[in-house]
Structure formats: C-alpha cells, structure tokens
Scaffold this motif. Structure first.
Motif, PDB file in Angstrom:
ATOM      1  N   GLY A 276     -27.115 -12.959 107.696  1.00 18.60           N
ATOM      2  CA  GLY A 276     -27.879 -12.210 108.645  1.00 18.60           C
ATOM      3  C   GLY A 276     -28.407 -11.162 107.716  1.00 18.60           C
ATOM      4  N   VAL A 277     -29.211 -11.668 106.666  1.00 21.34           N
ATOM      5  CA  VAL A 277     -30.019 -10.797 105.613  1.00 21.34           C
ATOM      6  C   VAL A 277     -31.228 -11.539 105.231  1.00 21.34           C
ATOM      7  N   VAL A 278     -32.214 -10.754 105.091  1.00 17.71           N
ATOM      8  CA  VAL A 278     -33.485 -11.320 104.298  1.00 17.71           C
ATOM      9  C   VAL A 278     -33.364 -11.133 102.873  1.00 17.71           C
ATOM     10  N   VAL A 279     -33.471 -12.306 102.107  1.00 21.14           N
ATOM     11  CA  VAL A 279     -33.448 -12.505 100.738  1.00 21.14           C
ATOM     12  C   VAL A 279     -34.917 -12.709 100.297  1.00 21.14           C
ATOM     13  N   TYR A 280     -35.247 -11.864  99.012  1.00 24.00           N
ATOM     14  CA  TYR A 280     -36.763 -12.177  98.678  1.00 24.00           C
ATOM     15  C   TYR A 280     -36.859 -12.836  97.328  1.00 24.00           C
ATOM     16  N   PRO A 281     -37.720 -13.403  96.904  1.00 23.97           N
ATOM     17  CA  PRO A 281     -37.708 -14.149  95.630  1.00 23.97           C
ATOM     18  C   PRO A 281     -37.664 -13.052  94.233  1.00 23.97           C
TER      19      PRO A 281
ATOM     20  N   ALA B 170     -19.263 -24.721  95.138  1.00 23.09           N
ATOM     21  CA  ALA B 170     -18.643 -25.522  94.204  1.00 23.09           C
ATOM     22  C   ALA B 170     -19.482 -26.808  93.725  1.00 23.09           C
ATOM     23  N   GLU B 171     -20.324 -27.424  95.012  1.00 20.66           N
ATOM     24  CA  GLU B 171     -21.227 -28.451  94.683  1.00 20.66           C
ATOM     25  C   GLU B 171     -22.353 -28.174  93.823  1.00 20.66           C
ATOM     26  N   CYS B 172     -22.800 -27.051  94.356  1.00 27.78           N
ATOM     27  CA  CYS B 172     -24.048 -26.442  93.634  1.00 27.78           C
ATOM     28  C   CYS B 172     -23.825 -26.016  92.281  1.00 27.78           C
ATOM     29  N   LEU B 173     -22.591 -25.484  92.079  1.00 22.78           N
ATOM     30  CA  LEU B 173     -22.348 -25.379  90.575  1.00 22.78           C
ATOM     31  C   LEU B 173     -22.107 -26.346  89.736  1.00 22.78           C
ATOM     32  N   ALA B 174     -21.796 -27.388  90.187  1.00 22.12           N
ATOM     33  CA  ALA B 174     -21.144 -28.706  89.447  1.00 22.12           C
ATOM     34  C   ALA B 174     -22.851 -29.511  89.168  1.00 22.12           C
ATOM     35  N   GLU B 175     -23.443 -29.457  90.248  1.00 22.47           N
ATOM     36  CA  GLU B 175     -24.749 -30.246  90.161  1.00 22.47           C
ATOM     37  C   GLU B 175     -25.945 -29.304  89.633  1.00 22.47           C
ATOM     38  N   LYS B 176     -25.546 -28.043  89.200  1.00 22.79           N
ATOM     39  CA  LYS B 176     -26.704 -27.144  88.808  1.00 22.79           C
ATOM     40  C   LYS B 176     -27.788 -27.201  89.888  1.00 22.79           C
ATOM     41  N   LYS B 177     -27.601 -26.943  91.251  1.00 23.21           N
ATOM     42  CA  LYS B 177     -28.778 -26.980  92.231  1.00 23.21           C
ATOM     43  C   LYS B 177     -28.480 -25.833  93.055  1.00 23.21           C
ATOM     44  N   ALA B 178     -29.736 -25.429  93.659  1.00 18.64           N
ATOM     45  CA  ALA B 178     -30.030 -24.322  94.188  1.00 18.64           C
ATOM     46  C   ALA B 178     -29.640 -24.604  95.859  1.00 18.64           C
ATOM     47  N   PHE B 179     -29.632 -23.419  96.718  1.00 20.23           N
ATOM     48  CA  PHE B 179     -29.164 -23.843  98.080  1.00 20.23           C
ATOM     49  C   PHE B 179     -29.840 -22.683  98.709  1.00 20.23           C
ATOM     50  N   GLY B 180     -30.253 -22.921 100.214  1.00 22.05           N
ATOM     51  CA  GLY B 180     -30.909 -22.002 100.978  1.00 22.05           C
ATOM     52  C   GLY B 180     -30.356 -20.991 101.749  1.00 22.05           C
ATOM     53  N   ILE B 181     -30.747 -19.600 101.757  1.00 18.72           N
ATOM     54  CA  ILE B 181     -30.259 -18.694 102.593  1.00 18.72           C
ATOM     55  C   ILE B 181     -31.401 -18.212 103.785  1.00 18.72           C
ATOM     56  N   PRO B 182     -31.246 -19.040 104.937  1.00 20.36           N
ATOM     57  CA  PRO B 182     -32.136 -18.721 106.070  1.00 20.36           C
ATOM     58  C   PRO B 182     -31.714 -17.521 106.821  1.00 20.36           C
ATOM     59  N   ALA B 183     -32.612 -16.604 106.976  1.00 20.89           N
ATOM     60  CA  ALA B 183     -32.013 -15.454 107.754  1.00 20.89           C
ATOM     61  C   ALA B 183     -31.638 -15.767 109.168  1.00 20.89           C
ATOM     62  N   VAL B 184     -30.636 -15.126 109.634  1.00 24.47           N
ATOM     63  CA  VAL B 184     -30.062 -15.202 110.871  1.00 24.47           C
ATOM     64  C   VAL B 184     -30.378 -13.799 111.787  1.00 24.47           C
ATOM     65  N   ILE B 185     -31.073 -14.014 112.800  1.00 23.81           N
ATOM     66  CA  ILE B 185     -31.229 -12.553 113.559  1.00 23.81           C
ATOM     67  C   ILE B 185     -31.009 -13.139 114.837  1.00 23.81           C
ATOM     68  N   ASP B 186     -30.282 -11.911 115.765  1.00 26.26           N
ATOM     69  CA  ASP B 186     -29.962 -12.347 116.878  1.00 26.26           C
ATOM     70  C   ASP B 186     -29.196 -13.468 117.383  1.00 26.26           C
ATOM     71  N   LYS B 187     -28.414 -14.029 116.298  1.00 19.85           N
ATOM     72  CA  LYS B 187     -27.450 -15.043 116.265  1.00 19.85           C
ATOM     73  C   LYS B 187     -28.339 -16.407 116.320  1.00 19.85           C
ATOM     74  N   LYS B 188     -29.282 -16.302 115.816  1.00 15.31           N
ATOM     75  CA  LYS B 188     -30.078 -17.451 115.734  1.00 15.31           C
ATOM     76  C   LYS B 188     -30.796 -17.766 114.121  1.00 15.31           C
ATOM     77  N   ILE B 189     -30.712 -18.913 113.689  1.00 13.13           N
ATOM     78  CA  ILE B 189     -31.231 -19.080 112.495  1.00 13.13           C
ATOM     79  C   ILE B 189     -32.722 -19.361 112.571  1.00 13.13           C
ATOM     80  N   MET B 190     -33.165 -18.441 111.687  1.00 13.39           N
ATOM     81  CA  MET B 190     -34.873 -18.449 111.690  1.00 13.39           C
ATOM     82  C   MET B 190     -35.276 -19.555 110.894  1.00 13.39           C
ATOM     83  N   GLU B 191     -36.781 -19.472 111.166  1.00 16.41           N
ATOM     84  CA  GLU B 191     -37.595 -20.754 110.657  1.00 16.41           C
ATOM     85  C   GLU B 191     -37.762 -20.547 109.107  1.00 16.41           C
ATOM     86  N   TYR B 192     -37.789 -19.289 108.489  1.00 16.62           N
ATOM     87  CA  TYR B 192     -37.892 -19.209 107.041  1.00 16.62           C
ATOM     88  C   TYR B 192     -36.628 -18.395 106.589  1.00 16.62           C
TER      89      TYR B 192
END
Length: 211
Positions: free
Chosen positions: A11-16, A34-56
């Motif tokens: 339930g936050v907006v994260v900026y580049p 744990a998987e992202c750390l092991a594989e050195k990969k990124a993950f996504g944080i979509p914003a949640v507003i009014d209990k809905k996962i937003m498009e961006y």
C-alpha cells in the motif's frame, strides 16, 4: 521489453531511485526475498489502493540484508529501479507461495526543466516552513528530480500513484507545481486558524483605534 517478475504488492508508491526499507515476515515474501537474493534478481512492488492491486508499480532491487532473523524474517534495504505496467497478474505459480506478473516498462523521458524544478523546490520549502518541518535532500538542488521530491510535497496515495504513471519529467514537475499551488494557500489558512484558536481566551492587547 516484456518479462515475468515476482511481485510484492504494498500500500505504498515506490519511485525509481527511492530507497525503501522492508521488514519481510510473511512466508510467501520470505520465499520471494530468499529467491531474489540467491538469483540476484529484482522484484516488483505494485501499488495497492483501496484493496486493489493497481496497474503500475516499480521494479526494485535488494541492496542489502540489514538483518536476518532466526525465523527467516529479514530487514531489507531495497532501491526503486524502473516503473512497470502490469499486462497480466499471475496469482498462482507452481511451487511458489507468492504471485507474479507479466509486465512491460514504459519509456521514461528524464529531460528536466530548470525553471519548473526551481518553482517546485520553492513550493515544497514554503510548505515545509508552514508545517514547521525541516528536511534536507541528499542531492544538490540542480540534481533533484520529481521522484526525489514527490513524497515531500504532501500528495495523497492516489496522487502519488497518478504521478507514477506520468512518463515525462516535465509532466511530473508540472503536476507537483499545480498541487503545491493548490495546497499551500489551504495550509496557510489552517495555520492562521490555529493561531486564532490559540488566542481564544487569552489576554490580548487590542486597540479601539480611538473610536
């Protein structure tokens, strides 16, 4: 580019460029981290507003594990990388507790405008003065961008999300400028009201102006 990413809806907006500190305690996100750390990969944080996962949302990378607890919980230091748009949510992934998404990455135009940046900075500092907030940015003024300033301008969560999917820096600065022009007079009036309320019941030096 289109690809699959693991997602951690919040339930936050994260900026580049933004640093986000996370305490990870749910089993599904402990697995994701744990998987992202092991594989050195990124993950996504979509914003949640009014209990809905937003498009961006924003793709983030893990910069550091600040603390690893005996039960697998962890404190992570993450950094926003780029804005993504969700094309398809994938709620069930074999052998995974967490969800994922097929996403692409809209082109982001970073060319700034010195005059607009100066106006926004002036407005933010005026707002902070009214609110008696003291903040300093970690960059010189001319290096600051809208993403550095957005969380300091008094935007609502919905407004922060609106700014997230503006893909021209000049648009984002203009959005912040309009917001500040609207909110600063309102906050100034509130401060005057507070002063009037404080004076109520106190002895005051009032002049009759010789009437």
């Amino acid at each position: 580019m289109t690809n699959f990413i693991s997602i951690f809806p919040l339930g936050v907006v994260v900026y580049p460029g933004e640093q986000l500190n996370l305490h990870v305690f749910e089993p599904r996100y402990k697995q994701l981290a744990a998987e992202c750390l092991a594989e050195k990969k990124a993950f996504g944080i979509p914003a949640v507003i009014d209990k809905k996962i937003m498009e961006y949302g924003t793709l983030v990378t893990i910069e550091k594990v600040e603390k690893l607890y005996d039960n697998g919980e962890m404190d992570l230091v993450t950094r926003g990388a780029s804005v993504f748009r969700t094309l398809e949510l994938i709620s069930s992934i074999p052998d995974k507790l967490y969800a994922g998404a097929i996403v692409n990455y809209p082109e982001n135009h970073e060319a700034s405008n010195t005059r607009l940046l100066d106006e926004v900075l002036h407005g933010i500092r005026e707002l902070h003065a009214i609110l008696q907030i003291h903040k300093s940015f970690k960059k010189e003024d001319h290096l600051l961008r809208s993403y550095d300033l957005a969380h300091h301008a008094g935007l609502s969560l919905n407004e922060e999300y609106e700014l997230l999917h503006l893909f021209y820096e000049v648009q984002r600065l203009e959005y912040l400028k309009r917001h500040l022009h609207k909110v600063i007079p309102m906050m100034a009036e509130m401060e005057k009201l507070k002063e009037r309320v404080k004076l109520n019941g106190h002895f005051r030096n009032l002049s009759s102006e010789n009437f």
